[in-house]
Design a protein around this motif. Structure first.
Motif, PDB file in Angstrom:
ATOM      1  N   LEU A   8      37.986  36.373  37.205  1.00  0.00           N
ATOM      2  CA  LEU A   8      38.332  35.339  38.181  1.00  0.00           C
ATOM      3  C   LEU A   8      38.887  34.100  37.492  1.00  0.00           C
ATOM      4  O   LEU A   8      39.793  33.438  38.005  1.00  0.00           O
ATOM      5  N   LEU A   9      38.346  33.788  36.313  1.00  0.00           N
ATOM      6  CA  LEU A   9      38.860  32.654  35.547  1.00  0.00           C
ATOM      7  C   LEU A   9      40.323  32.881  35.196  1.00  0.00           C
ATOM      8  O   LEU A   9      41.172  31.986  35.340  1.00  0.00           O
ATOM      9  N   GLY A  10      40.646  34.090  34.723  1.00  0.00           N
ATOM     10  CA  GLY A  10      42.029  34.398  34.379  1.00  0.00           C
ATOM     11  C   GLY A  10      42.942  34.382  35.585  1.00  0.00           C
ATOM     12  O   GLY A  10      44.075  33.897  35.520  1.00  0.00           O
ATOM     13  N   LEU A  11      42.467  34.919  36.707  1.00  0.00           N
ATOM     14  CA  LEU A  11      43.245  34.932  37.939  1.00  0.00           C
ATOM     15  C   LEU A  11      43.607  33.509  38.362  1.00  0.00           C
ATOM     16  O   LEU A  11      44.766  33.193  38.655  1.00  0.00           O
ATOM     17  N   ALA A  12      42.604  32.640  38.391  1.00  0.00           N
ATOM     18  CA  ALA A  12      42.829  31.251  38.797  1.00  0.00           C
ATOM     19  C   ALA A  12      43.692  30.515  37.791  1.00  0.00           C
ATOM     20  O   ALA A  12      44.612  29.765  38.155  1.00  0.00           O
ATOM     21  N   PHE A  36      48.281  37.525  26.274  1.00  0.00           N
ATOM     22  CA  PHE A  36      46.854  37.378  26.524  1.00  0.00           C
ATOM     23  C   PHE A  36      46.227  38.709  26.941  1.00  0.00           C
ATOM     24  O   PHE A  36      45.034  38.927  26.761  1.00  0.00           O
ATOM     25  N   LEU A  37      47.070  39.600  27.504  1.00  0.00           N
ATOM     26  CA  LEU A  37      46.565  40.919  27.879  1.00  0.00           C
ATOM     27  C   LEU A  37      46.380  41.799  26.647  1.00  0.00           C
ATOM     28  O   LEU A  37      45.365  42.469  26.493  1.00  0.00           O
ATOM     29  N   ALA A  38      47.371  41.810  25.765  1.00  0.00           N
ATOM     30  CA  ALA A  38      47.313  42.672  24.585  1.00  0.00           C
ATOM     31  C   ALA A  38      46.548  42.042  23.430  1.00  0.00           C
ATOM     32  O   ALA A  38      45.967  42.757  22.605  1.00  0.00           O
ATOM     33  N   LEU A  92      39.557  40.595  27.351  1.00  0.00           N
ATOM     34  CA  LEU A  92      40.664  41.188  28.087  1.00  0.00           C
ATOM     35  C   LEU A  92      40.564  40.901  29.584  1.00  0.00           C
ATOM     36  O   LEU A  92      41.583  40.862  30.286  1.00  0.00           O
ATOM     37  N   ALA A  93      39.356  40.681  30.086  1.00  0.00           N
ATOM     38  CA  ALA A  93      39.175  40.412  31.515  1.00  0.00           C
ATOM     39  C   ALA A  93      39.942  39.163  31.934  1.00  0.00           C
ATOM     40  O   ALA A  93      40.512  39.111  33.038  1.00  0.00           O
ATOM     41  N   ILE A  94      39.974  38.146  31.089  1.00  0.00           N
ATOM     42  CA  ILE A  94      40.716  36.922  31.410  1.00  0.00           C
ATOM     43  C   ILE A  94      42.194  37.228  31.549  1.00  0.00           C
ATOM     44  O   ILE A  94      42.856  36.838  32.515  1.00  0.00           O
ATOM     45  N   ALA A  95      42.718  37.964  30.559  1.00  0.00           N
ATOM     46  CA  ALA A  95      44.138  38.288  30.580  1.00  0.00           C
ATOM     47  C   ALA A  95      44.489  39.166  31.767  1.00  0.00           C
ATOM     48  O   ALA A  95      45.543  38.996  32.391  1.00  0.00           O
TER      49      ALA A  95
END
Length: 450
Positions: free
Chosen positions: A114-118, A399-401, A56-59
């Motif tokens: 940070l990976l998801g943010l970028a 990707f969040l859910a 979930l951190a990526i999303a």
């Protein structure tokens, strides 16, 4: 302000190549991480539900980045956004590798955030530039850019399969990939063209076309009419400007989030959400599903992931020919149906070989959904950054859910059965697929001046 002088063919050609670099690099980086998810789970002794929360951190990072990415790209340009986000993503992989190395879950979660943010901001920027280049080239190539992304994912997955087989530690793998991406992609993106380079090209004129359109748009992709989807698209329109682009009134100032009020854009977002969920579920869980559900070893689980990605790559590469011949809506309805059949075969197959066939159909069938939605959002180049940002933001809700949903369902019923929720969303995509019909010239110009 748009460029007044047409860009030279070599400049456009270099921009096409640079766009491929951005898409391939993004896919390679993400698949390098995804190919090692089962080993990360084992290394940190995570349950299925806990793994879903970690993913979930990526999303979360992506969803935070996406809504603001359109206005930022409009200010600094897609080239700078891609370069900066590539460096950030590479750094995030290094941070995540450190978390795996020392067994520190918070450090891993920070790296994945940070990976998801970028990745989210990078995704919007490269799609905006891809739409610009598509219009400059004058033919449908957006799905081939996404095929480039899939080529990157296949390369990342195959490399992951090899490194799993060779027992190469996860931290070394991710750290090296991070450094490569942080250096190679910013260098490649230097050949991007300005985002306003195609602003004066009308997708419905008898000149170059783009955004998923061809000059002879097939029957079945007629402009929106009196249907609910057609009405929704019409609601996004405003006053009719003069026919000549030179005589058209200046584009009225729009708020940063004006695209969130457009029904057609929101429907395209729902369409992209369904395909993003189908793709994201495979990225995160297909290897785990094969390992846990069919008793396969780790290398074979990662190889199944590579099979899925290869099918997506083939679908995206040859997809433009299908779109040009049959139109957006007819093509995507058939392919979504194929994906549904493959998904059910993957879940309920009595043997692993048949499940591999299912993974193949699943991947091939969803290949065009995400890029087609992005092209539809970018039909009007003047409003493309905001609309692509909205569509990507809605899509990334999947990707969040997705990770926690599949994780919780997998904890109760097994990951293999949990992925059946993808079928529900693919059915929803079929229902709203009419929203991706190309905009009529009048609709494009009215929306631009609204």
């Amino acid at each position: 302000m748009s460029t007044d002088t047409p860009l030279a063919a070599p400049v456009v050609s270099r921009a096409v190549g640079a766009t491929y670099v951005a898409f391939i690099g993004s896919g390679f980086a993400f698949a390098s991480w995804a190919s090692r998810i089962p080993q990360v789970r084992d290394r940190l002794d995570l349950s299925t539900a806990a793994l879903g929360l970690v993913l979930l951190a990526i999303a979360a990072g992506s969803v935070l980045a996406l809504p603001a990415s359109g206005p930022v790209i409009a200010r600094i340009g897609s080239r700078r956004m891609v370069a900066v986000m590539a460096v950030l993503l590479g750094s995030a992989l290094v941070v995540a590798s450190g978390g795996v190395l020392v067994g520190a879950l918070p450090l891993l979660v920070l790296g994945l955030f940070l990976l998801g943010l970028a990745n989210g901001a990078w995704d919007v920027a490269m799609n905006v530039h891809g739409a610009v280049v598509e219009r400059l080239v004058g033919r449908t190539i957006m799905t081939r850019f996404h095929a480039g992304f899939s080529v990157g994912t296949v390369a990342g997955a195959l490399l992951g399969t090899l490194l799993v087989h060779l027992d190469v530690p996860v931290p070394w793998h991710l750290a090296v990939v991070g450094v490569v991406v942080a250096v190679a992609v910013p260098l490649g993106s230097r050949a991007f063209v300005p985002d306003d380079s195609a602003a004066d090209l009308d997708p419905m004129d008898d000149g170059p076309v783009g955004g998923g359109l061809t000059r002879d748009d097939p029957a079945g992709d007629e402009p929106a009419d009196g249907s609910p989807v057609g009405a929704a698209a019409s609601l996004a329109a405003g006053p009719e400007p003069t026919a000549s682009p030179a005589a058209a009134p200046a584009v009225a100032p729009r708020g940063a989030f004006a695209s969130w009020t457009e029904p057609r854009t929101l429907l395209i977002g729902v369409f992209v959400l369904a395909f993003a969920f189908a793709e994201g579920t495979a990225n995160d869980w297909i290897a785990v599903a094969v390992i846990d559900g069919y008793g396969a070893d780790a290398a074979l689980g990662t190889l199944t992931f590579a099979v899925f990605l290869t099918a997506m790559t083939v679908g995206r590469w040859y997809g433009p020919d299908l779109l040009d011949r049959f139109g957006r809506v007819a093509t995507i309805r058939v392919m979504a149906s194929v994906s549904l059949v493959g998904l059910l075969l993957f879940i309920f197959s009595p043997s692993l070989p048949l499940a591999l066939v299912g993974a193949l159909l699943w991947g091939g069938g969803i290949a065009l959904g995400f890029p087609l939605g992005m092209s539809a959002a970018a039909d009007d180049p003047a409003l493309a950054p905001g609309r692509v940002s909205v569509v990507a933001s809605i899509g990334y809700v999947a990707f969040l859910a997705g990770p926690p949903l599949i994780g919780l369902l997998g904890e109760a019923a097994g990951v293999l059965r949990a992925v059946s929720v993808v079928a529900v969303l693919l059915a929803l995509a079929l229902l709203v697929s009419g929203s991706v019909r190309p905009l009529e010239r009048a609709q494009t110009r009215r929306a631009t001046t609204a």
